[in-house]
Scaffold this motif. Structure first.
Motif, mmCIF file in Angstrom:
data_model
loop_
_atom_site.group_PDB
_atom_site.id
_atom_site.type_symbol
_atom_site.label_atom_id
_atom_site.label_comp_id
_atom_site.label_asym_id
_atom_site.label_seq_id
_atom_site.Cartn_x
_atom_site.Cartn_y
_atom_site.Cartn_z
ATOM 1 N N SER A 5 -10.383 10.311 0.157
ATOM 2 C CA SER A 5 -11.059 10.444 1.443
ATOM 3 C C SER A 5 -11.134 11.918 1.831
ATOM 4 O O SER A 5 -10.576 12.786 1.156
ATOM 5 C CB SER A 5 -10.312 9.659 2.523
ATOM 6 N N ARG A 6 -11.814 12.177 2.945
ATOM 7 C CA ARG A 6 -11.942 13.559 3.394
ATOM 8 C C ARG A 6 -10.573 14.104 3.785
ATOM 9 O O ARG A 6 -9.785 13.442 4.453
ATOM 10 C CB ARG A 6 -12.893 13.646 4.588
ATOM 11 N N LYS A 7 -10.308 15.318 3.366
ATOM 12 C CA LYS A 7 -9.010 15.952 3.618
ATOM 13 C C LYS A 7 -9.228 17.290 4.311
ATOM 14 O O LYS A 7 -10.171 18.012 4.001
ATOM 15 C CB LYS A 7 -8.258 16.150 2.297
ATOM 16 N N TYR A 8 -8.330 17.607 5.260
ATOM 17 C CA TYR A 8 -8.410 18.856 6.012
ATOM 18 C C TYR A 8 -7.280 19.783 5.561
ATOM 19 O O TYR A 8 -6.204 19.318 5.148
ATOM 20 C CB TYR A 8 -8.315 18.580 7.505
ATOM 21 N N PRO A 9 -7.487 21.102 5.639
ATOM 22 C CA PRO A 9 -6.466 22.045 5.155
ATOM 23 C C PRO A 9 -5.124 21.904 5.866
ATOM 24 O O PRO A 9 -4.066 22.038 5.257
ATOM 25 C CB PRO A 9 -7.106 23.416 5.418
ATOM 26 N N ASP A 10 -5.153 21.645 7.176
ATOM 27 C CA ASP A 10 -3.917 21.542 7.956
ATOM 28 C C ASP A 10 -3.987 20.238 8.750
ATOM 29 O O ASP A 10 -4.715 20.148 9.738
ATOM 30 C CB ASP A 10 -3.790 22.749 8.889
ATOM 31 N N GLN A 11 -3.219 19.229 8.326
ATOM 32 C CA GLN A 11 -3.367 17.904 8.914
ATOM 33 C C GLN A 11 -2.055 17.123 8.924
ATOM 34 O O GLN A 11 -1.120 17.439 8.186
ATOM 35 C CB GLN A 11 -4.410 17.091 8.140
ATOM 36 N N CYS A 26 0.864 -1.176 0.000
ATOM 37 C CA CYS A 26 0.000 0.000 0.000
ATOM 38 C C CYS A 26 0.900 1.225 0.000
ATOM 39 O O CYS A 26 1.776 1.365 0.861
ATOM 40 C CB CYS A 26 -0.913 0.001 1.216
ATOM 41 N N LEU A 27 0.704 2.103 -0.971
ATOM 42 C CA LEU A 27 1.531 3.293 -1.146
ATOM 43 C C LEU A 27 0.671 4.540 -1.060
ATOM 44 O O LEU A 27 -0.465 4.566 -1.540
ATOM 45 C CB LEU A 27 2.237 3.260 -2.516
ATOM 46 N N SER A 28 1.225 5.586 -0.450
ATOM 47 C CA SER A 28 0.513 6.859 -0.338
ATOM 48 C C SER A 28 1.340 7.978 -0.932
ATOM 49 O O SER A 28 2.574 7.925 -0.942
ATOM 50 C CB SER A 28 0.201 7.184 1.131
ATOM 51 N N ASP A 29 0.664 8.980 -1.414
ATOM 52 C CA ASP A 29 1.314 10.166 -1.965
ATOM 53 C C ASP A 29 1.988 10.927 -0.827
ATOM 54 O O ASP A 29 1.322 11.375 0.109
ATOM 55 C CB ASP A 29 0.270 11.043 -2.657
ATOM 56 N N SER A 30 3.297 11.061 -0.877
ATOM 57 C CA SER A 30 4.023 11.706 0.219
ATOM 58 C C SER A 30 3.984 13.235 0.129
ATOM 59 O O SER A 30 4.339 13.920 1.090
ATOM 60 C CB SER A 30 5.483 11.233 0.236
ATOM 61 N N LEU A 31 3.533 13.765 -1.000
ATOM 62 C CA LEU A 31 3.480 15.219 -1.133
ATOM 63 C C LEU A 31 2.172 15.784 -0.598
ATOM 64 O O LEU A 31 2.154 16.808 0.076
ATOM 65 C CB LEU A 31 3.647 15.617 -2.605
ATOM 66 N N TYR A 32 1.067 15.097 -0.888
ATOM 67 C CA TYR A 32 -0.237 15.671 -0.547
ATOM 68 C C TYR A 32 -1.090 14.755 0.333
ATOM 69 O O TYR A 32 -2.186 15.131 0.732
ATOM 70 C CB TYR A 32 -1.016 15.987 -1.835
ATOM 71 N N ASN A 33 -0.610 13.531 0.643
ATOM 72 C CA ASN A 33 -1.371 12.571 1.452
ATOM 73 C C ASN A 33 -2.773 12.350 0.884
ATOM 74 O O ASN A 33 -3.747 12.197 1.622
ATOM 75 C CB ASN A 33 -1.487 13.032 2.913
ATOM 76 N N ASP A 34 -2.876 12.344 -0.431
ATOM 77 C CA ASP A 34 -4.188 12.271 -1.064
ATOM 78 C C ASP A 34 -4.378 10.940 -1.800
ATOM 79 O O ASP A 34 -5.292 10.187 -1.502
ATOM 80 C CB ASP A 34 -4.362 13.449 -2.015
ATOM 81 N N SER A 35 -3.507 10.653 -2.758
ATOM 82 C CA SER A 35 -3.637 9.422 -3.538
ATOM 83 C C SER A 35 -3.144 8.214 -2.744
ATOM 84 O O SER A 35 -2.145 8.294 -2.028
ATOM 85 C CB SER A 35 -2.837 9.542 -4.839
ATOM 86 N N LEU A 36 -3.840 7.097 -2.908
ATOM 87 C CA LEU A 36 -3.471 5.831 -2.275
ATOM 88 C C LEU A 36 -3.608 4.723 -3.306
ATOM 89 O O LEU A 36 -4.609 4.659 -4.035
ATOM 90 C CB LEU A 36 -4.364 5.522 -1.076
ATOM 91 N N TYR A 37 -2.611 3.839 -3.362
ATOM 92 C CA TYR A 37 -2.643 2.705 -4.282
ATOM 93 C C TYR A 37 -2.352 1.419 -3.523
ATOM 94 O O TYR A 37 -1.529 1.402 -2.603
ATOM 95 C CB TYR A 37 -1.593 2.861 -5.389
ATOM 96 N N VAL A 38 -3.030 0.333 -3.909
ATOM 97 C CA VAL A 38 -2.670 -1.015 -3.481
ATOM 98 C C VAL A 38 -2.128 -1.720 -4.720
ATOM 99 O O VAL A 38 -2.724 -1.659 -5.800
ATOM 100 C CB VAL A 38 -3.875 -1.761 -2.896
ATOM 101 N N TYR A 39 -1.007 -2.427 -4.549
ATOM 102 C CA TYR A 39 -0.201 -2.823 -5.705
ATOM 103 C C TYR A 39 0.517 -4.128 -5.409
ATOM 104 O O TYR A 39 1.053 -4.317 -4.307
ATOM 105 C CB TYR A 39 0.769 -1.672 -5.977
ATOM 106 N N ASN A 40 0.462 -5.065 -6.357
ATOM 107 C CA ASN A 40 1.281 -6.276 -6.273
ATOM 108 C C ASN A 40 2.468 -6.098 -7.209
ATOM 109 O O ASN A 40 2.293 -6.100 -8.432
ATOM 110 C CB ASN A 40 0.478 -7.526 -6.650
ATOM 111 N N PRO A 41 3.679 -5.966 -6.672
ATOM 112 C CA PRO A 41 4.827 -5.654 -7.531
ATOM 113 C C PRO A 41 5.248 -6.785 -8.460
ATOM 114 O O PRO A 41 6.010 -6.552 -9.392
ATOM 115 C CB PRO A 41 5.941 -5.333 -6.525
ATOM 116 N N PHE A 42 4.744 -8.015 -8.244
ATOM 117 C CA PHE A 42 5.167 -9.143 -9.075
ATOM 118 C C PHE A 42 4.126 -9.532 -10.122
ATOM 119 O O PHE A 42 4.429 -10.295 -11.030
ATOM 120 C CB PHE A 42 5.514 -10.341 -8.195
ATOM 121 N N THR A 43 2.913 -9.038 -10.004
ATOM 122 C CA THR A 43 1.910 -9.263 -11.042
ATOM 123 C C THR A 43 1.557 -7.980 -11.782
ATOM 124 O O THR A 43 0.881 -8.026 -12.805
ATOM 125 C CB THR A 43 0.618 -9.833 -10.432
ATOM 126 N N MET A 44 1.973 -6.831 -11.241
ATOM 127 C CA MET A 44 1.662 -5.501 -11.762
ATOM 128 C C MET A 44 0.189 -5.119 -11.599
ATOM 129 O O MET A 44 -0.253 -4.096 -12.119
ATOM 130 C CB MET A 44 2.062 -5.366 -13.245
#
Length: 408
Positions: A156-162, A130-148
């Motif tokens: 999800s809900r996002k707050y201005p300062d979090q 499970c990977l998350s966007d480290s810049l904006y904490n917005d995008s999330l992906y679940v990924y199998n690196p051996f099957t692609m």
């Protein structure tokens, strides 16, 4: 010309049919699956490209389940997350004893990296990352690196300062994968304050997403203030987090989150010993919840909970002395000798990763070196891998062809 093309097609089809007849198909299906389930993941990846018949065998869900059960008893893969100097990359090394390339590090391909060039690894579970966007904490992906295979999760809900603490796991009874997102935030009108150059966020929102569903759910507030790093220990279907120390209560609390009933609970700690100190982090050793406690003069204690959630089952199983890996000695002038175990960003320089088949403990030093420690002999061994990045963070991973059954 058309006749020649048709002849070539017939020849190619004949060759494909011949390639698919390997003799393995004559064995009972359960025996074939049992044999394949014992192979390293790198061998399975090569296996499925031999012919169509073998590819179909590699995609059998029973093989993914059996392969995971065998991997729990053998050496894992390591996913190496490298975010230096700028763009993020993932690498892996298969530590399986039967893997001929176990001393080589290989780079993994991320099919969605163009849309998320900077990311954090939230966790690994049953062959899935499970990977998350480290810049904006917005995008999330679940990924199998051996099957692609991969999926992007809904926003999800996002707050201005979090600030956000993540967890990713699976419960063996409910057979559900869930992502937990603990959001600490402040509104523009709310009162916040700083302590020791750290902003305190007074409000919280616990959000949960079940893979296969269509939307996030809010579980409300939490009274716990957790250390800002993802859960590093999944045991008995529970993710584990460490609380921040309080002003008059410096001891950190070890808190679990049950993926089935979605409740936080404190994990009992022994009345005495190292777990009452401030600086420790949870891990998993041979399926048991463990905690690495950082002491003075570089000493490291590893406590193991033999029976989950039984306070009296905690034992101090290992005591590891200070060690300086060879390639880090050049940094000796920059690092004070008594501070070698600690780091201002996350409180530690050595991380306990896992136990190996030979009962040695795998350690990561200063995001740069992997070391194996033999508790019987009290000896350290620096592990050398061809192509390893200069800076990385290790994630223990069970390489698998596993994927999530989601409704279409």
């Amino acid at each position: 010309m058309d006749d020649e093309r048709q002849a070539k097609r017939r020849k190619t089809k004949l060759e494909d049919d011949q390639q698919q007849t390997t003799g393995m198909e004559n064995l009972p299906h359960e025996i074939i699956v049992d044999i394949l389930s014992r192979l390293p993941i790198t061998s399975l990846v090569q296996f499925k490209f031999v012919c169509r018949g073998w590819r179909a065998l590699a995609q059998d869900p029973l093989l993914a389940d059996m392969h995971l059960s065998w991997k729990s008893e053998s050496n894992p893969c390591l996913i190496l997350h490298c975010d230096f100097p700028i763009r993020n990359h993932l690498y892996f090394v298969d530590l399986s004893a039967h893997n001929p390339d176990k001393d080589k590090v290989k780079r993994l391909y991320l099919p969605f990296q163009a849309s998320m060039p900077e990311f954090d690894v939230i966790g690994s579970c049953n062959g899935l990352l499970c990977l998350s966007d480290s810049l904006y904490n917005d995008s999330l992906y679940v990924y199998n690196p051996f099957t692609m295979d991969y999926m992007e999760l809904p926003k999800s809900r996002k707050y201005p300062d979090q600030e956000v603490v993540f967890g990713f796991g699976f419960h063996p009874k409910t057979k559900e994968y869930k992502v937990i997102k603990i959001v600490y935030y402040r509104n523009s009108s709310s009162v916040s304050y700083s302590r020791a150059r750290r902003t305190i966020y007074p409000q919280s929102d616990v959000q949960i997403f079940t893979l296969g569903s269509s939307a996030w759910r809010s579980l409300g507030k939490t009274s716990y203030q957790f250390v800002r790093r993802p859960s590093e220990a999944l045991v008995c279907g529970r993710l584990h987090f460490v609380s921040r120390p309080r002003k008059y209560h410096p001891a950190r609390r070890l808190v679990s989150f049950d993926i089935a009933d979605e409740q936080f609970r404190e994990v009992p700690k022994p009345d005495c010993g190292g777990l009452n100190r401030c600086n420790f982090h949870p891990s998993v050793l041979k399926g048991c919840l463990a905690a690495a406690v950082y002491g003075n003069y570089g000493k490291l204690e590893i406590w193991v909970m033999k029976d989950y959630n039984v306070k009296e089952s905690w034992i101090k199983q290992f005591t590891i002395g200070a060690y300086m890996p060879k390639c880090l000695k050049q940094c000796l002038n920059r690092d004070r000798p008594l501070k070698i175990w600690k780091n201002g960003s996350n409180g530690k320089v050595v991380r306990v990763l896992c136990s190996l088949e030979n009962s040695e403990i795998l350690l990561e030093y200063k995001n740069r070196v992997l070391v194996s420690y033999d508790p019987e002999k009290g000896k350290f061994r620096d592990l050398v891998f061809l192509g390893i990045p200069n800076w990385f963070q290790s994630v223990v991973h069970a390489g698998s062809f596993n994927w999530i059954n989601t409704p279409t």
